[in-house]
Scaffold this motif. Sequence first.
Motif: not given
Length: 303
Positions: A182-193
């Motif tokens: 990705a150039t811009h990886a967009i996560f839901a907060e729980p997924a990033a954590k």
Amino acid sequence: MDARRDLPWDVVGIGENSVDEVLLVRAMPSSGGKAEMVARHVVCGGQTATAMYACARLGLRAKYAGATGADDNGRLIRRELAGLGVDLAHVVERDAPSRRAVILVEESTGERAVIWRRDPRLDLQMAELPLADLTRTRVVHVDQTDPVAALGAARAARDAGALVTTDIDHVMPCTRGLTELATHAIFAEPAAKALAGDDNLERALRAIAGGTRATLVATCGTRGAVALAQGCCVSVPAYQVRAVDTTGAGDVFRAGFIYALVKEEPIDRALRVANAAAAISCTRVGAMNGAPSLEELSGLLER
């Protein structure tokens, strides 16, 4: 991105579509409990299909590729997308039921619980990707519904010089690969954590950033959104609205973010645009139903 302005598409989306039965209830039932139903709505949704619908509502030239069933629900999804001019030339039909979900929405808060079913025969194959069109768009947007196709699409897009955005709402085996592409990886907060193994969001994003050059974005619900771009952490608060249904808010957030990317907005402005789009979506029932017009979005941004 200047050299890509004359391409035929602003955004091509690869991923999920759904028909949702939204049940508005007085309160969420506890385990073994019961809930009074206030209203019932049958609406279209799905992560990437909703994002492409919302992009089209904002005036972007959008194309969607995915698989539907050759049933009434599949026809409903295709009709909704086609009605806004979303290109469906690479939507494939399967001899299987379309994905569907039952969504319980709490009347007082707009929070929801999702029960879904997707037939494995709906999996999109690499051979069905619109590879030529992935080289002729400014942005390619993928979710994790069909991992092999998502990774293939992201790789082809990056090789062609397109921007790549993601919808990552939980951790899967393909998550790290998509994040790296990705150039811009967009996560839901729980997924990033969860991906970083750290409950502190900024530390989690910085840990993920060690393996990618992407701008990392996390959606944080009523707290807004956070981005890590070029080592700088940017936080933008959410717009305060009375939530009716939060279904699809993350999908519409991504559409607002893609719109800002196409317009070459700086990261703080992109988060603000995306937050505004998501806020408007929460004031309506259903995922696609929540997508704002450009006039509605501009009105909220100007307030």
